[in-house]
Scaffold this motif. Structure first.
Motif, PDB file in Angstrom:
ATOM      1  N   GLN A  35    -117.668-100.190  19.735  1.00 49.35           N
ATOM      2  CA  GLN A  35    -116.471-100.387  20.550  1.00 49.35           C
ATOM      3  C   GLN A  35    -115.876 -99.039  20.957  1.00 49.35           C
ATOM      4  O   GLN A  35    -115.500 -98.845  22.116  1.00 49.35           O
ATOM      5  N   ASN A  38    -118.015 -97.542  23.579  1.00 52.47           N
ATOM      6  CA  ASN A  38    -117.796 -98.196  24.870  1.00 52.47           C
ATOM      7  C   ASN A  38    -116.508 -97.719  25.533  1.00 52.47           C
ATOM      8  O   ASN A  38    -116.447 -97.616  26.763  1.00 52.47           O
ATOM      9  N   ARG A  41    -117.587 -94.534  27.124  1.00 50.73           N
ATOM     10  CA  ARG A  41    -118.542 -94.774  28.211  1.00 50.73           C
ATOM     11  C   ARG A  41    -117.894 -95.461  29.406  1.00 50.73           C
ATOM     12  O   ARG A  41    -118.114 -95.066  30.552  1.00 50.73           O
ATOM     13  N   ASP A  42    -117.094 -96.492  29.139  1.00 55.21           N
ATOM     14  CA  ASP A  42    -116.620 -97.362  30.214  1.00 55.21           C
ATOM     15  C   ASP A  42    -115.177 -97.134  30.630  1.00 55.21           C
ATOM     16  O   ASP A  42    -114.791 -97.500  31.732  1.00 55.21           O
ATOM     17  N   GLY A  43    -114.369 -96.554  29.740  1.00 53.42           N
ATOM     18  CA  GLY A  43    -112.949 -96.464  30.033  1.00 53.42           C
ATOM     19  C   GLY A  43    -112.425 -95.077  30.302  1.00 53.42           C
ATOM     20  O   GLY A  43    -111.498 -94.914  31.092  1.00 53.42           O
ATOM     21  N   GLN A  45    -111.862 -91.359  31.598  1.00 53.77           N
ATOM     22  CA  GLN A  45    -112.083 -90.553  32.790  1.00 53.77           C
ATOM     23  C   GLN A  45    -111.534 -89.151  32.535  1.00 53.77           C
ATOM     24  O   GLN A  45    -110.566 -88.993  31.775  1.00 53.77           O
TER      25      GLN A  45
END
Length: 151
Positions: A35, A38, A41-43, A45
């Motif tokens: 988690q 992730n 990786r995904d959230g 910036q």
């Protein structure tokens, strides 16, 4: 813009270690929770706000304001058999674990867990939830503002 709380054990990587690094920036190595991975990786910036949190120490708490300084990329420690973060199942062509670089912008006086708990506007921060052990958690904008404003 997103905001995050990122935990580090000061014996592993303290705020002072980061401040001593070039550009006050370090790779956030060793995350071995899917988690948390992730979130990176995904959230995350570049430019997102980070509350740098010392954990597993005498006085856990937020010790710096930082920012995400890179996009996610493979954590090299997963491939190093001498590293405590080595993962024999991770392959270079399909890395399992990622990291981001984190840059400390400002060291602050430790905002301890008891201090955070005293503030009603922070009551629903994830770091204060019972059983939360994630090393990276999202922080809501009102929580970020309340903490940064106080410092």
């Amino acid at each position: 813009m997103n905001y995050w709380l990122m935990k580090s054990e000061p014996e592993e990587c303290s705020v002072d270690d980061v401040l001593a690094a070039p550009d006050a920036t370090v790779p956030w190595v060793g995350v071995r929770n899917y988690q948390a991975r992730n979130f990176m990786r995904d959230g995350m910036q570049v430019g997102d706000g980070v509350l740098f949190y010392h954990s597993s120490c005498a006085e856990p708490g937020i010790v710096a304001i930082a920012r995400v300084a890179s996009g996610a990329y493979p954590d090299p420690t997963q491939f190093d058999p001498t590293s405590p973060y080595y993962d024999a199942k991770s392959k270079r062509e399909e890395p399992r674990w990622l990291l981001v670089d984190v840059q400390v912008l400002k060291k602050i006086s430790n905002i301890t867990l008891p201090t955070l708990r005293e503030r009603p506007e922070l009551a629903d921060m994830l770091v204060l939830k019972k059983g939360n052990r994630l090393s990276i958690t999202p922080v809501e904008a009102p929580h970020w503002k309340a903490i940064v404003k106080a410092k």
